[in-house]
Design an enzyme around this catalytic site. Sequence first.
Site, PDB file in Angstrom:
ATOM      1  N   LYS A  79       0.823  -1.060  -0.289  1.00  0.00           N
ATOM      2  CA  LYS A  79       0.112   0.113  -0.054  1.00  0.00           C
ATOM      3  C   LYS A  79       0.841   1.219  -0.143  1.00  0.00           C
ATOM      4  O   LYS A  79       1.960   1.107   0.535  1.00  0.00           O
ATOM      5  CB  LYS A  79      -0.882   0.060   1.222  1.00  0.00           C
ATOM      6  N   GLY A 178     -18.856   8.372  -0.462  1.00  0.00           N
ATOM      7  CA  GLY A 178     -18.084   8.546  -1.497  1.00  0.00           C
ATOM      8  C   GLY A 178     -18.364   7.552  -2.598  1.00  0.00           C
ATOM      9  O   GLY A 178     -19.345   7.138  -2.968  1.00  0.00           O
ATOM     10  N   VAL A 180     -17.437   4.356  -3.051  1.00  0.00           N
ATOM     11  CA  VAL A 180     -18.184   2.984  -2.730  1.00  0.00           C
ATOM     12  C   VAL A 180     -19.586   3.198  -2.116  1.00  0.00           C
ATOM     13  O   VAL A 180     -20.415   2.772  -2.311  1.00  0.00           O
ATOM     14  CB  VAL A 180     -17.168   2.328  -1.819  1.00  0.00           C
TER      15      VAL A 180
HETATM   16  P1  NAD Z   1     -14.089   8.208  -0.956  1.00  0.00           P
HETATM   17  O1  NAD Z   1     -13.060   8.953  -0.610  1.00  0.00           O
HETATM   18  O2  NAD Z   1     -14.721   8.291  -2.375  1.00  0.00           O
HETATM   19  O3  NAD Z   1     -15.116   8.426   0.057  1.00  0.00           O
HETATM   20  C1  NAD Z   1     -14.933   8.743   1.322  1.00  0.00           C
HETATM   21  C2  NAD Z   1     -16.420   9.348   1.781  1.00  0.00           C
HETATM   22  O4  NAD Z   1     -16.084   9.348   3.432  1.00  0.00           O
HETATM   23  C3  NAD Z   1     -16.345  10.853   1.266  1.00  0.00           C
HETATM   24  O5  NAD Z   1     -17.463  10.927   0.822  1.00  0.00           O
HETATM   25  C4  NAD Z   1     -15.786  11.584   2.606  1.00  0.00           C
HETATM   26  O6  NAD Z   1     -16.346  13.041   2.708  1.00  0.00           O
HETATM   27  C5  NAD Z   1     -16.418  10.840   3.697  1.00  0.00           C
HETATM   28  N1  NAD Z   1     -15.867  10.829   4.709  1.00  0.00           N
HETATM   29  C6  NAD Z   1     -14.563  11.272   5.642  1.00  0.00           C
HETATM   30  N2  NAD Z   1     -14.361  11.008   6.814  1.00  0.00           N
HETATM   31  C7  NAD Z   1     -15.821  11.138   7.103  1.00  0.00           C
HETATM   32  C8  NAD Z   1     -16.390  10.904   8.688  1.00  0.00           C
HETATM   33  N3  NAD Z   1     -15.456  11.125   9.805  1.00  0.00           N
HETATM   34  N4  NAD Z   1     -17.613  10.834   8.678  1.00  0.00           N
HETATM   35  C9  NAD Z   1     -18.476  10.455   7.552  1.00  0.00           C
HETATM   36  N5  NAD Z   1     -17.821  10.673   6.311  1.00  0.00           N
HETATM   37  C10 NAD Z   1     -16.672  10.739   6.132  1.00  0.00           C
HETATM   38  O7  NAD Z   1     -13.459   6.765  -0.566  1.00  0.00           O
HETATM   39  P2  NAD Z   1     -13.900   5.429  -1.275  1.00  0.00           P
HETATM   40  O8  NAD Z   1     -13.111   4.974  -2.624  1.00  0.00           O
HETATM   41  O9  NAD Z   1     -15.313   5.477  -1.538  1.00  0.00           O
HETATM   42  O10 NAD Z   1     -13.560   4.443  -0.008  1.00  0.00           O
HETATM   43  C11 NAD Z   1     -13.981   4.331   1.294  1.00  0.00           C
HETATM   44  C12 NAD Z   1     -13.718   3.347   2.183  1.00  0.00           C
HETATM   45  O11 NAD Z   1     -13.503   2.108   1.594  1.00  0.00           O
HETATM   46  C13 NAD Z   1     -11.928   3.689   2.504  1.00  0.00           C
HETATM   47  O12 NAD Z   1     -11.931   3.351   3.748  1.00  0.00           O
HETATM   48  C14 NAD Z   1     -11.455   2.684   1.378  1.00  0.00           C
HETATM   49  O13 NAD Z   1      -9.872   2.408   1.981  1.00  0.00           O
HETATM   50  C15 NAD Z   1     -12.405   1.585   1.452  1.00  0.00           C
HETATM   51  N6  NAD Z   1     -12.121   0.759   0.269  1.00  0.00           N
HETATM   52  C16 NAD Z   1     -12.235   1.319  -1.067  1.00  0.00           C
HETATM   53  C17 NAD Z   1     -12.269   0.695  -2.254  1.00  0.00           C
HETATM   54  C18 NAD Z   1     -12.412   1.167  -3.395  1.00  0.00           C
HETATM   55  O14 NAD Z   1     -12.665   0.270  -4.600  1.00  0.00           O
HETATM   56  N7  NAD Z   1     -12.572   2.303  -3.571  1.00  0.00           N
HETATM   57  C19 NAD Z   1     -11.785  -0.902  -1.902  1.00  0.00           C
HETATM   58  C20 NAD Z   1     -11.644  -1.283  -0.986  1.00  0.00           C
HETATM   59  C21 NAD Z   1     -11.904  -0.400   0.379  1.00  0.00           C
END
Ligand code: NAD
Length: 347
Positions: A79, A178, A180
Amino acid sequence: EAAKLDAFDNHERVWHGRDEERGLNAIVAIHNTVLGPGLGGTRVWPHETFEAGLTDVLRLSRGMTFKSAVAGMDFGGGKALIIANSKTDKTPALLEAYAEMLMALNGQYFTGEDVGFTVADADFLRKRTPNVTGTTVGGSGNPSPVTAHGVFLGIKAALKHRGIATLDGVHVAVQGLGSVGWTLCQKLHAEGARLSVTDIDAARMEEAQKVFKATPVALDAILKVEADVFAPCALGGVLSAENIPMLGAKIVAGAANNPLVRHEDARLMMERGVLYAPDYVINAGGLLNVAAELAPGGYDREATMAKVAKIPETLADIFARAEAQKRPTNDIAAELAFERINAARRD
Ligand code: NAD
């Protein structure tokens, strides 16, 4: 169990890339390459201290080892973290410097999207280094919809384990709207689930109220919502010994990596009768998708989705074993990963 986990605590290599002129302050952590080269996304996040960033990326890369192993992939755990604000600091010069760092690592590590690192960023890097997945040209694009699909199937598997066969009328509290979280809400809403949502982004919240008729909830109240499912889809470290007693939901199943501050606190959820879908099992869809780009024949969407469809089966197996052995689900998941890695070590 704790001793076994500790044995998996050492990283093989940790690289620090610094280029003050171009604003790069990056860490690439390669946890374990027994099954294959390190594969995991690049996070861009403005951690206040280097130590906080290091802790974050070490935990994330370790999680990738487990994720690949349980999903049956021939990749190891890796990572990266760029300590920067993705909205203001992520300049082309910074990304150029980062591409040079990836090239210097010589194929030990393949990267892709994560929080703060977009498909456009992956495309930018891909023109400079082959060690990037999730690109639009010659790649599979944004992995988030596939992650969301896996999480959606995983939520259904958890509900099924609790004897609930339909999403109709099921109440899900989603933290983070976000990439996901939003797609997950679309899928849940389409099958009749009731949503409570929170996000630090007020515009996203407003949109969710309009589109999904979701109930907005304050940031610090989402955990207490008496929902059927709590789906953490923001950042990690949201569940701890302090707040698990306040959890309102009976199932925790979401996309966030490392939602637990400490692995062992999953026991507290078990004791409260909360079913926990281990993070790296339920959120493996995106990784399966980007890894497919690196397969010898190139990306095959159908074969990838067939692998994603196995996520609920793996979860059902973990839930059943955990119940039979009266052990936390994340201990069982870790055991599956150990078994595969140790078997490969012996080969
Ligand atoms: P993203 O950045 O698109 O979305 C994250 C969202 O969370 C944003 O809308 C942000 O404003 C919000 N946020 C941040 N802090 C917050 C808080 N304290 N309270 C409420 N909302 C808050 O990220 P993503 O790609 O949607 O990923 C979300 C999570 O899933 C992450 O932890 C990421 O590591 C995990 N993940 C994502 C993927 C992927 O394919 N994108 C795969 C595996 C795991």
